[in-house]
Design a protein around this motif. Sequence first.
Motif, PDB file in Angstrom:
ATOM      1  N   ALA A 249     -24.493 -33.891 -16.866  1.00 28.63           N
ATOM      2  CA  ALA A 249     -23.515 -34.391 -17.760  1.00 28.63           C
ATOM      3  C   ALA A 249     -23.580 -35.838 -18.032  1.00 28.63           C
ATOM      4  N   GLY A 250     -23.296 -36.369 -19.291  1.00 25.07           N
ATOM      5  CA  GLY A 250     -23.638 -37.618 -19.427  1.00 25.07           C
ATOM      6  C   GLY A 250     -23.258 -37.914 -21.029  1.00 25.07           C
ATOM      7  N   ASP A 251     -23.189 -39.309 -21.262  1.00 22.95           N
ATOM      8  CA  ASP A 251     -23.021 -39.889 -22.764  1.00 22.95           C
ATOM      9  C   ASP A 251     -23.953 -39.668 -23.830  1.00 22.95           C
ATOM     10  N   ASP A 252     -25.290 -39.069 -23.458  1.00 25.17           N
ATOM     11  CA  ASP A 252     -26.053 -38.948 -24.483  1.00 25.17           C
ATOM     12  C   ASP A 252     -26.323 -37.396 -24.649  1.00 25.17           C
ATOM     13  N   ALA A 253     -26.696 -37.035 -25.921  1.00 23.06           N
ATOM     14  CA  ALA A 253     -27.061 -35.671 -26.335  1.00 23.06           C
ATOM     15  C   ALA A 253     -28.478 -35.394 -25.644  1.00 23.06           C
ATOM     16  N   PRO A 254     -28.140 -34.245 -25.345  1.00 21.73           N
ATOM     17  CA  PRO A 254     -27.518 -33.168 -25.440  1.00 21.73           C
ATOM     18  C   PRO A 254     -26.504 -32.795 -24.321  1.00 21.73           C
ATOM     19  N   PHE A 255     -26.275 -33.646 -23.445  1.00 19.97           N
ATOM     20  CA  PHE A 255     -25.607 -33.990 -22.368  1.00 19.97           C
ATOM     21  C   PHE A 255     -23.934 -34.111 -22.245  1.00 19.97           C
ATOM     22  N   ASN A 256     -23.564 -34.345 -23.541  1.00 23.71           N
ATOM     23  CA  ASN A 256     -22.389 -35.093 -23.829  1.00 23.71           C
ATOM     24  C   ASN A 256     -21.464 -34.190 -24.468  1.00 23.71           C
ATOM     25  N   SER A 257     -21.501 -32.795 -24.499  1.00 21.60           N
ATOM     26  CA  SER A 257     -20.574 -31.688 -25.248  1.00 21.60           C
ATOM     27  C   SER A 257     -21.048 -30.344 -24.476  1.00 21.60           C
ATOM     28  N   TRP A 258     -19.943 -29.659 -24.590  1.00 29.38           N
ATOM     29  CA  TRP A 258     -20.078 -28.213 -24.087  1.00 29.38           C
ATOM     30  C   TRP A 258     -21.066 -27.362 -24.877  1.00 29.38           C
ATOM     31  N   ASP A 259     -21.139 -27.419 -26.054  1.00 29.46           N
ATOM     32  CA  ASP A 259     -21.793 -26.754 -27.079  1.00 29.46           C
ATOM     33  C   ASP A 259     -23.386 -27.174 -26.857  1.00 29.46           C
TER      34      ASP A 259
ATOM     35  N   ILE B 221     -29.697 -10.651  -6.517  1.00 31.81           N
ATOM     36  CA  ILE B 221     -28.881 -11.979  -6.798  1.00 31.81           C
ATOM     37  C   ILE B 221     -28.899 -12.222  -8.364  1.00 31.81           C
ATOM     38  N   LYS B 222     -27.803 -12.791  -8.824  1.00 38.31           N
ATOM     39  CA  LYS B 222     -27.883 -13.324 -10.058  1.00 38.31           C
ATOM     40  C   LYS B 222     -28.396 -14.662 -10.261  1.00 38.31           C
ATOM     41  N   GLY B 223     -29.130 -14.978 -11.476  1.00 41.01           N
ATOM     42  CA  GLY B 223     -29.606 -16.167 -11.719  1.00 41.01           C
ATOM     43  C   GLY B 223     -30.818 -16.116 -12.608  1.00 41.01           C
ATOM     44  N   PRO B 224     -31.238 -17.449 -12.893  1.00 42.36           N
ATOM     45  CA  PRO B 224     -30.955 -18.719 -12.104  1.00 42.36           C
ATOM     46  C   PRO B 224     -29.657 -19.121 -13.066  1.00 42.36           C
ATOM     47  N   ALA B 225     -28.896 -20.092 -12.350  1.00 43.88           N
ATOM     48  CA  ALA B 225     -27.846 -20.735 -12.734  1.00 43.88           C
ATOM     49  C   ALA B 225     -27.966 -22.107 -12.415  1.00 43.88           C
ATOM     50  N   LEU B 226     -27.491 -23.212 -13.385  1.00 41.35           N
ATOM     51  CA  LEU B 226     -27.539 -24.629 -13.064  1.00 41.35           C
ATOM     52  C   LEU B 226     -26.351 -25.389 -12.937  1.00 41.35           C
ATOM     53  N   PHE B 227     -25.884 -26.005 -11.795  1.00 41.83           N
ATOM     54  CA  PHE B 227     -24.719 -26.809 -11.578  1.00 41.83           C
ATOM     55  C   PHE B 227     -25.127 -27.967 -12.560  1.00 41.83           C
ATOM     56  N   LEU B 228     -24.093 -28.336 -13.368  1.00 39.53           N
ATOM     57  CA  LEU B 228     -24.236 -29.325 -14.490  1.00 39.53           C
ATOM     58  C   LEU B 228     -23.819 -30.755 -14.157  1.00 39.53           C
ATOM     59  N   ALA B 229     -23.207 -30.887 -13.032  1.00 45.02           N
ATOM     60  CA  ALA B 229     -22.722 -32.279 -12.884  1.00 45.02           C
ATOM     61  C   ALA B 229     -23.630 -33.231 -12.890  1.00 45.02           C
ATOM     62  N   GLN B 230     -24.883 -33.073 -12.403  1.00 46.44           N
ATOM     63  CA  GLN B 230     -25.927 -33.998 -12.329  1.00 46.44           C
ATOM     64  C   GLN B 230     -26.505 -34.329 -13.673  1.00 46.44           C
TER      65      GLN B 230
ATOM     66  N   ILE C 237     -24.700 -28.924 -23.975  1.00 47.30           N
ATOM     67  CA  ILE C 237     -25.353 -28.896 -22.942  1.00 47.30           C
ATOM     68  C   ILE C 237     -25.709 -27.269 -22.713  1.00 47.30           C
ATOM     69  N   THR C 238     -24.617 -26.180 -22.986  1.00 46.79           N
ATOM     70  CA  THR C 238     -25.090 -25.050 -22.629  1.00 46.79           C
ATOM     71  C   THR C 238     -26.374 -24.742 -23.562  1.00 46.79           C
ATOM     72  N   LYS C 239     -26.472 -25.110 -24.652  1.00 46.03           N
ATOM     73  CA  LYS C 239     -27.636 -24.664 -25.475  1.00 46.03           C
ATOM     74  C   LYS C 239     -28.812 -25.093 -24.695  1.00 46.03           C
ATOM     75  N   TRP C 240     -28.833 -26.398 -24.215  1.00 50.31           N
ATOM     76  CA  TRP C 240     -29.882 -26.971 -23.485  1.00 50.31           C
ATOM     77  C   TRP C 240     -30.484 -26.247 -22.178  1.00 50.31           C
ATOM     78  N   ALA C 241     -29.150 -25.877 -21.382  1.00 52.62           N
ATOM     79  CA  ALA C 241     -29.415 -25.081 -20.158  1.00 52.62           C
ATOM     80  C   ALA C 241     -29.958 -23.631 -20.319  1.00 52.62           C
ATOM     81  N   ALA C 242     -29.702 -23.174 -21.721  1.00 53.61           N
ATOM     82  CA  ALA C 242     -30.238 -21.775 -21.990  1.00 53.61           C
ATOM     83  C   ALA C 242     -32.005 -22.098 -22.407  1.00 53.61           C
ATOM     84  N   ASP C 243     -31.861 -23.161 -23.024  1.00 53.47           N
ATOM     85  CA  ASP C 243     -33.403 -23.319 -23.546  1.00 53.47           C
ATOM     86  C   ASP C 243     -34.224 -23.836 -22.306  1.00 53.47           C
ATOM     87  N   CYS C 244     -33.602 -24.404 -20.970  1.00 55.09           N
ATOM     88  CA  CYS C 244     -34.287 -24.494 -19.909  1.00 55.09           C
ATOM     89  C   CYS C 244     -34.763 -23.254 -19.308  1.00 55.09           C
ATOM     90  N   GLY C 245     -34.089 -22.197 -19.559  1.00 53.65           N
ATOM     91  CA  GLY C 245     -34.426 -20.917 -18.842  1.00 53.65           C
ATOM     92  C   GLY C 245     -33.243 -20.243 -17.784  1.00 53.65           C
TER      93      GLY C 245
END
Length: 351
Positions: free
Chosen positions: A15-25, A4-13, A27-35
Motif C-alpha cells: 500500500a502506498g500513495d502511487d497507483a495502483p497501490f493507493n486505493s482498494w479498487d 490449504i487455500k491460496g495464494p494470498a498476499l498481505f498488502l501492508a508492504q 490494489i485488489t485488481k493488481w493483486a488478482a493480476d499477480c495471480g
Amino acid sequence: MKTIKGPALFLAQFAGDDAPFNSWDAITKWAADCGYKGVQVPSWDGRLIDLDQAASSKGYCEDWAGQARDNGVEVTEFSTHLQGQLVAVHPAYDDAFDGFAAPHVRGNPKARQEWAVDQVKKALTASKHLGIGAHATFSGALAWPYVYPWPQRPAGLVEQAFDELAKRWMPILDHAEDCGVDVCYEIHPGEDLHDGVTYEMFLERTGNHARANMLYDPSHYVLQCLDYLDNIDIYKDRIRMFHVKDAEFNPTGRQGVYSGYQSWVDRAGRFRSLGDGQVDFGAVFSKMAANDFDGWAVVEWECAIKHPEDGAREGAQFVKDHIIRVTERAFDDFADGGADTALNAKMMGIS
C-alpha cells in the motif's frame, strides 16, 4: 486432510500513495493480476479501509469485500500488527512506536494503549461481519528490553511483565470469543511473544484462552536458529494463520544472530523473497497439510534485495507450486482386498 487455500498476499508492504497501490479498487485488481486469490488487509491503512465504518456497519463490510471479490480476490483476514504493538509498549520505545498511533493520542501512553485496544476490537468486529474466523496481530512487549539476561534481571520481572501483558489482552480475547474469531499472534522478535516458550508463558496466564492462537511464519524462526519444522508439530492445534516468508542466516566470524547493528542488506540474518532464502517450504507445506491446516497461505513479502513487485508476482506462483492438493484416498487402495470382522479375527488367530 484439507487443502490449504491460496495464494494470498498481505498488502501492508505494498500500500502506498502511487497507483495502483493507493486505493482498494486498484490494489485488489493488481493483486488478482499477480495471480493471487486472496488479500490480507492492514486495518490501519485508510487508503484501503475505513475501520470505523467496517466495525459499525455490516453493509459497509459486505460492499467493500464485494468490490474485492468482483476484482478477483477474497478478503482472507484483517491485520492489526501496528495497533497490537501498542497494546503493550515499554517506555524505552514510546517515541519509536508513537507514529503507529492516531495523532490525537500520541505522546499519551495511557490514551494510546486504550486507543489500540479499541482498534483491535473494531477489527475483530469487522471480521465477524464478514464471517472471517482468524485475525493477525502482534502482542506488544513489556519485557523485550530485558531479553538478554545482562544486567541480571530482578527476580519476578519477567513474570510480572507477562502477568500484565495477559491482563491487557484478556478483554480483547474475550471480545474475540464473542465474535467467533481467533486472535493469531505473529511470533516475532521485538514482541514478548517471540518463540514457543514465551507464547506458552502468555497462554498459561490467559487460562489457555481458546482464542489466543498463533500466526506461523518460518522466517522469524530461521533468524532465531529455532527448529521451524518441529514448531509446526508442537503447535499444530494453535496455528491458525500462515505467513509464507523466506529468510536466510549466514553467520560469519564477525557477526551472528545480533548482526552488529547492521542494515538489512548487511545482516547475517535477513529476509528474502520466496525461493531466495533457506526455508524448506516443501517440508513446511507438507507438515501443514498433514496437520490439517485449513487456512490461507499468505505471502508476506519482505526482501532486502529484490524489487517488491517482482517478489509479489514470483510469490504467487511459488505458493501455487507448493500448495498440496491433498488426497482423498490411500495410494495403495488398488490393493485393497476387503475385510470383515471374521476375517480380521482369523488373520490374528482369534477364535
